[in-house]
Scaffold this motif. Structure first.
Motif, PDB file in Angstrom:
ATOM      1  N   ILE A 251       4.195   4.431   0.003  1.00 51.39           N
ATOM      2  CA  ILE A 251       5.068   3.471   0.688  1.00 51.39           C
ATOM      3  C   ILE A 251       6.395   3.333  -0.055  1.00 51.39           C
ATOM      4  O   ILE A 251       7.473   3.323   0.552  1.00 51.39           O
ATOM      5  N   PHE A 252       6.331   3.250  -1.390  1.00 60.00           N
ATOM      6  CA  PHE A 252       7.541   3.134  -2.199  1.00 60.00           C
ATOM      7  C   PHE A 252       8.456   4.334  -2.002  1.00 60.00           C
ATOM      8  O   PHE A 252       9.670   4.186  -1.810  1.00 60.00           O
ATOM      9  N   LEU A 253       7.901   5.546  -2.031  1.00 60.87           N
ATOM     10  CA  LEU A 253       8.718   6.748  -1.850  1.00 60.87           C
ATOM     11  C   LEU A 253       9.270   6.846  -0.439  1.00 60.87           C
ATOM     12  O   LEU A 253      10.397   7.318  -0.238  1.00 60.87           O
ATOM     13  N   ALA A 254       8.511   6.384   0.560  1.00 64.96           N
ATOM     14  CA  ALA A 254       9.011   6.403   1.937  1.00 64.96           C
ATOM     15  C   ALA A 254      10.201   5.453   2.080  1.00 64.96           C
ATOM     16  O   ALA A 254      11.223   5.806   2.680  1.00 64.96           O
ATOM     17  N   ILE A 255      10.093   4.258   1.528  1.00 65.20           N
ATOM     18  CA  ILE A 255      11.199   3.299   1.587  1.00 65.20           C
ATOM     19  C   ILE A 255      12.393   3.805   0.793  1.00 65.20           C
ATOM     20  O   ILE A 255      13.541   3.734   1.242  1.00 65.20           O
TER      21      ILE A 255
END
Length: 78
Positions: free
Chosen positions: A17-21
């Motif tokens: 999720i962090f890398l997607a954001i």
């Protein structure tokens, strides 16, 4: 949950999720940055397991010892 599988799964989901954001709203991380971000997320997802005798505790303290030894060896002049 002495094996830490749930914590690792949670850390992997958080890293995803962090890398997607990060890649959609801020900047596109390089492959080296992705490895560092995922490694940090997985390592600190094991942090809640350090208060009991578990696999997570062994992994976390092993990584901590190795990194600390490397830093002491390479930066002993400072």
């Amino acid at each position: 949950m002495a094996s830490g599988k749930g914590h690792l799964l949670g850390g992997a989901v958080f890293a995803w999720i962090f890398l997607a954001i990060l890649s959609n709203f801020f900047f596109l991380p390089t492959p080296n940055e992705i490895v560092v971000f995922v490694g940090i997320a997985l390592m600190f997802s094991l942090w809640p397991d350090v208060d009991i005798k578990s696999i997570g505790q062994k992994v976390f303290y092993s990584i901590f010892f190795i990194v600390d030894s490397i830093l002491i060896f390479y930066f002993e002049d400072y």
